[in-house]
Design an enzyme around this catalytic site. Structure first.
Site: not given
Lengths: 485, 281
Positions: A180, A254, A288, A385
């Site tokens: 997806k 991840e 990331c 983040e």
């Protein structure tokens, strides 16, 4: 002020022919999804690119069944035959690289310079790399038994590259996949479906289901999925880990990061500045492992910041399809709102905000390259983040303090070190709790190099020999590994 | 009149010391025939937290020790266990021959894992040939503090779950076998006299269902080995709790402890660090 201006150098979009609407790719066919359609838009212009199907849990079930059926065929193929399919796919990607790069920039907002020169070469390289493993698995030490159907959910920051990271090793090891893509960037995955057809890949080996979070949740929770692979936020990673708890599903995650990029006083300043820029402004900071926390040794803070600001003033923000653009559009309105909100929190908590003078286009989602100085470890912008072009600058005096501050985060994906002293690099690399440490460089990727995080940045590795572990039944091979006698 | 034996008080093993449970509780341990053997400490949530603190404190030193040194210490544990072979065989109970075989297997397992300390990086690391002028090396590193729910087999089972975790540089908190914890505490005495730094292994005795959830949800625990959990619902709750800080989880498993263990128990609690550096002059 610029000495001379660049003329616009837009890449032509003639190479891509986007249809008004797209379905799902199940069992080798494009089929309609049962859920409502949604639009995928060009974040640089806010124009609609195409209508995309939402896969319901019934559609996901059909895709998983197709993958299950294909698993029998695919896993029974000799590795050398699987390898040839993957080599074919890699070659088609190279042949269609320009088309895919333009499409990626249109759907994602990233500069064509990056999609053309970074993403696409790496995508092809991943398929080439894992193609070569398919018939050599017995040398890797994880056995040769595939897991079955892999359910894979990928993010919007590197749509095609993340697809390659997931699909290439899965197929090489003999698994079939239901993937997806992110709802804001589904187009290149659908193009990849067409590449699978051009390569005559057996139907059902690769299935693409589009949709938002609910579709992804259906993939992850499907009882006939044997392996779940996810790249995305730590928040969603937690939910997925909870979902697969108590099942036999193998899981790799991840997740997010808040990487420290550490610059010592003896570093080559110009190179460090380039590394800092690459670390946080590459792909609009939608990375990331972005070096979002700059730790600079106090003695060179002023000099480094002056150089950095001078360099930032030369960054060109704007049309992603312009070949001279360095920083493209923010991927979505939601992401832009999040970046703005966190930046405002940064200011309200007392950090000092700076951006170079730059004119942002009127339409689309834009955020200028931004630096925060006077940041303390307790500040939100040093802890959470941001996933945007926002750099927080902190300082340190001793190597031990740098290590302490760098490790002071629940994340542990990556880190950077800038110093001319080799023994210090090795000492620092040893002490940093992060999965990837770039020394005197940053944001380097290669299919041969394992990537993945410590702590709340997730588990498992992608890339390299170790990347095979995620897609093989290691339990089945434990006896073989230990019992060579 | 025959001599009255001096019984042993079985306590916890935390940070290299043998405290009683801070809760003051204990529970009776009986032989398979139902005879009273001893009162074992029944560890509390606070004891579990103290054990995690001890394991965290021990982590920098133990993970920073050279693999050669860790291997030497694990081999020393095997030596000390061998020296107490008869005592363990008696404490394990059951048939004498089977008990001696179990002790021997535990010694051999420790020796096997001891040898892995300086080899796992060669087997589970990699030199990565990237397409550019870069030095690129991946090496395994310990995950941190691992909470282990030990299987029922009190010696061989315990050694088989603890040795792979610590040989790679992790430190751990172990919930010993609930019905037969005594040999586990005696093993702690072996560990305490084997040059193993205090805090590297911490042993709790008590109720699995009471202790495991606290360890599974503890934010300073990085890995969770649920091998010994027999209640599927407890295992599910623990695994779900572990998701909160994304602990590395080893799910419950029925294992034949006499079989070749392979390297999976070591790699489950290892991270891989990849270091890049440009190559040039």
């Amino acid at each position: 002020m610029a000495i001379f201006e660049y003329a616009p150098a837009p890449e032509s979009t003639d190479v891509v022919d986007i249809k008004p609407s797209y379905g799902l790719f199940i069992n080798g066919e494009f089929v309609d999804g049962s859920g409502p359609t949604f639009k995928t838009i060009n974040p640089a212009t806010e124009e609609s690119l195409a209508e995309i199907s939402t896969a319901t849990s019934d559609d996901v079930d059909r895709a998983v069944q197709a993958a299950r059926k294909a698993f029998g065929v695919w896993s029974a193929l000799p590795g050398a035959e699987r390898a040839k399919y993957l080599f074919r796919i890699a070659r088609i990607i190279q042949e269609r690289a320009r088309e895919l790069a333009v499409l990626e920039s249109l759907d994602n907002g990233k500069p064509i310079r990056e999609s053309r020169d970074v993403d696409l070469p790496l995508v092809a390289a991943h398929f080439f790399y894992y193609a070569g493993w398919a018939d050599k698995l017995e040398y890797a030490g994880f056995g040769t038994k595939p897991l079955g159907v892999a359910g894979q959910v990928i993010p919007w920051n590197f749509p095609l590259l993340m697809l390659a990271w997931k699909i290439a090793p899965a197929l090489a090891c003999g698994n079939t996949v239901v993937l997806k893509p992110a709802e804001t960037t589904p187009l290149t995955a659908l193009w990849f479906a067409d590449i699978c057809r051009q390569a005559d890949l057996p139907p059902g080996v690769v299935n693409i289901v589009t949709g938002a979070g609910e579709t992804g949740a259906a993939v992850v929770a499907h009882p006939d999925v044997n392996k779940v692979a996810f790249t995305g936020s730590t928040e969603v990673g937690r939910i997925i880990a909870r979902t697969v708890a108590g099942t036999d599903k193998k899981l790799t995650l991840e997740l997010g990061g808040k990487a420290a990029n550490i610059v010592f006083e003896d570093a080559a300043i110009d190179q460090a500045v380039e590394g800092i820029v690459n670390g946080i402004f590459f792909n609009q900071g939608h990375v990331c492992c972005a070096g979002s926390r700059l730790l600079v040794q106090e003695s060179i803070q002023d000099e480094l910041l002056a150089s950095l600001k001078r360099r930032l003033a030369t960054l060109r923000v704007g049309d992603p399809l312009d070949k001279n653009t360095d920083v493209g559009a923010i991927n979505s309105a939601d992401q832009l709102a999040k970046i703005r909100e966190l930046s405002e929190i940064g200011e309200s908590e007392g950090a000092l905000r700076w951006s170079p003078a730059c004119e942002l286009p009127e339409r689309g989602f834009w955020f200028p390259p931004t630096i925060f100085t006077g940041v303390a470890q307790s500040h939100t912008i040093a802890r959470d983040e941001i996933f945007g072009p926002v750099l927080s600058v902190l300082t340190f005096r001793t190597p031990a303090e740098a290590v302490e501050k760098a490790n002071n985060t629940p994340y542990g994906l990556s880190a950077g070190i800038w110093t001319e002293k080799g023994s210090r690099i090795l000492w620092m690399a040893d002490k940093l709790r992060a999965g990837v440490v770039w020394a005197n460089t940053f944001n380097k990727f290669d299919p041969a190099s394992p990537f993945g995080g410590y702590k709340e940045s997730g588990y498992g590795r992608e890339g390299g020999l170790l990347g095979l572990e995620a897609y093989l039944d290691v339990r089945a091979s434990a006896a073989r590994l230990g019992g060579l006698s | 009149m025959s001599r009255l034996t001096v019984r042993k008080t079985y306590k916890l093993y935390i940070g290299g010391a043998f405290p009683r449970s801070e809760s003051g509780r204990s529970y009776p341990v009986t032989s398979p025939k139902g005879e009273f053997l001893a009162n074992a400490s029944q560890a509390s949530r606070k004891d579990a937290r103290d054990a995690v603190v001890a394991a965290r404190k021990a982590f920098p030193g133990w993970s920073g020790a050279t693999p050669y040194n860790r291997g030497q210490i694990l081999y020393r544990v095997a030596e000390m266990l061998e020296g107490r072979r008869a005592q363990f065989a008696e404490e394990l109970g059951g048939g004498k021959r089977a008990a001696l075989e179990a002790v021997d297997a535990a010694v051999d397992r420790l020796v096997w894992y001891a040898g892995w300390s300086d080899k796992i990086a060669s087997v589970h690391g990699a030199a990565n040939p990237v397409a550019g002028p870069y030095f690129n090396l991946s090496s395994p590193e310990p995950t941190g503090v691992v909470a282990i729910v030990a299987p029922a087999d009190p010696l061989l089972g315990l050694v088989s779950v603890v040795a792979p975790v610590i040989v790679t540089g992790n430190t751990c908190v172990v919930v010993a076998s609930e019905p037969s914890p005594l040999a586990s505490i005696t093993l702690a005495e072996v560990l305490a006299t084997s040059d193993l730094p205090g805090g590297v292994v911490n042993v709790l005795t008590g109720r699995q269902a009471e202790l495991a959830p606290w360890l599974a949800s503890h934010m300073d625990v990085n890995g969770l080995d649920l091998t010994g959990v027999t209640d599927a619902d407890l295992a599910l709750r623990c695994e779900q709790a572990a998701a909160e800080n994304l602990k590395r989880v080893l799910r419950p498993a029925q294992e034949d402890w006499t079989a070749d263990p392979g390297i999976r128990r070591m790699t489950r609690f290892l991270e891989t660090k990849t270091v890049w550096h440009p190559v040039g002059i």
